[in-house]
Write a protein that holds these residues in place. Structure first.
Motif, short mmCIF file in Angstrom:
data_model
loop_
_atom_site.label_atom_id
_atom_site.label_comp_id
_atom_site.label_asym_id
_atom_site.label_seq_id
_atom_site.Cartn_x
_atom_site.Cartn_y
_atom_site.Cartn_z
N THR A 1 -13.32 59.30 4.31
CA THR A 1 -11.92 58.96 4.92
C THR A 1 -12.69 57.62 5.64
O THR A 1 -11.81 56.68 5.53
CB THR A 1 -11.62 59.94 6.17
OG1 THR A 1 -11.40 61.06 5.52
CG2 THR A 1 -10.50 59.54 6.80
N ALA B 1 -12.97 54.87 2.93
CA ALA B 1 -11.50 54.44 2.21
C ALA B 1 -10.82 53.53 3.16
O ALA B 1 -10.11 52.77 2.88
CB ALA B 1 -10.87 55.72 2.06
N TYR C 1 -9.73 49.81 2.73
CA TYR C 1 -8.27 49.38 2.62
C TYR C 1 -8.10 48.27 3.68
O TYR C 1 -7.62 47.39 3.39
CB TYR C 1 -7.58 50.49 3.01
CG TYR C 1 -6.11 50.26 2.94
CD1 TYR C 1 -5.16 49.93 2.03
CD2 TYR C 1 -5.51 50.21 4.23
CE1 TYR C 1 -3.90 49.78 2.04
CE2 TYR C 1 -4.19 49.85 4.52
CZ TYR C 1 -3.53 49.66 3.28
OH TYR C 1 -1.88 49.33 3.39
#
Length: 292
Positions: free
Chosen positions: A277, A280, A284
């Motif tokens: 998490t 990512a 992003y």
């Protein structure tokens, strides 16, 4: 006398404020450390042990992480989590944008959005309780669609069915966010584009969409994190079944920890989920910063 402090008074007070500036944020920093960092460090420690919740933890090094790569159920949960991530970034976000654009700047548009907002008032568990009899084998969905599909028993159909339920709930809040974004767009560029003959898709593609890109980045980022930590809907509707075919990483972590009482391995899955998490989200956000 004026109650407004003079420049000299502000300058005299500046050293005092600077001297105690760390004390102002200390309570918040301490709260974050106690509620977030300390539990994560404890979980990271347990991931390196064999622990059943009763006997003292026994150090086993990286054995739990080695077990991750040999666990077929974990590979299935990773696959399902990826489906959830892609689905939550595409369906609720895309449909929310569509509803917002279609209902914006039309008479009665706010009332048109109300039915999409109502499901968001339900919790994930409550939503799953509503949809459980609908999606059960021989339930309302089978009758209305005229099919004999076991929506919650057949994999990966059950994952897609639960994703549809999640989309139904999240559509409203995404619509609301996009409507707020549309309302914040300056009128001048849109009016200038209309004077130049732009309308419909061309107006949206070349004017509205670029102006909404920062908000879209936030909405997609929230969907990314939500997809990675999906738990409540899956647990209430299927408990990761049949077998372990619809588990996500969050469900696997819960079952290994609190059902199987393997706190060491469950903590390893929790660390894996946290790292995935965080990584990512970082990639992003970095991509969004680079794009701007």
């Amino acid at each position: 006398m004026s109650a407004v402090p003079s420049q000299s008074q502000l300058k005299r007070g500046a050293p005092l404020l600077g001297r105690f500036r760390h004390g102002y944020v200390a309570p918040a920093a301490l709260l974050v450390a106690v509620l977030l960092y300390a539990p994560f460090l404890w979980t990271a420690y347990l991931s390196l042990t064999t622990y059943d919740g009763l006997e003292p933890p026994v150090w086993n090094g990286l054995a739990n992480f080695g077990k991750l790569f040999d666990d077929a159920a974990l590979l299935t949960s990773i696959r399902n989590t990826l489906i959830w991530v892609i689905g939550t970034m595409a369906l609720p976000v895309g449909l929310g944008l569509l509803v917002a654009v279609l209902s914006y700047d039309i008479k009665g548009g706010a009332w048109f959005r109300v039915p999409f907002m109502l499901p968001y008032a339900l919790s994930g568990a409550g939503l799953a309780m509503v949809w459980s009899p609908i999606l059960s084998h021989g339930g309302i969905a089978n009758v209305l669609l005229g099919v004999d599909t076991a929506f919650l028993q057949d994999a990966p159909v059950n994952t897609f069915a639960m994703l549809a339920v999640w989309t139904w709930q999240q559509l409203g809040v995404n619509t609301l966010l996009f409507v707020v974004g549309l309302q914040s767009i300056p009128k001048e560029p849109i009016e200038a584009a209309r004077m130049d003959g732009a309308s419909g898709w061309r107006l949206f593609r070349h004017v509205i969409w670029p102006l909404m890109r920062p908000l879209t980045a936030v909405v997609v980022g929230l969907a990314l994190v939500a997809g990675l930590k999906t738990f409540d809907i899956v647990w209430v509707l299927t408990q990761g079944g049949p077998g372990r075919n619809s588990e996500t990483l969050a469900v696997t972590m819960y079952k290994e920890t609190f059902v199987a009482s393997d706190y060491g391995y469950g903590s390893a899955v929790a660390v894996l989920l946290t790292v995935v998490t965080g990584l990512a989200s970082y990639l992003y956000l970095r991509r969004q910063v680079t794009a701007t």
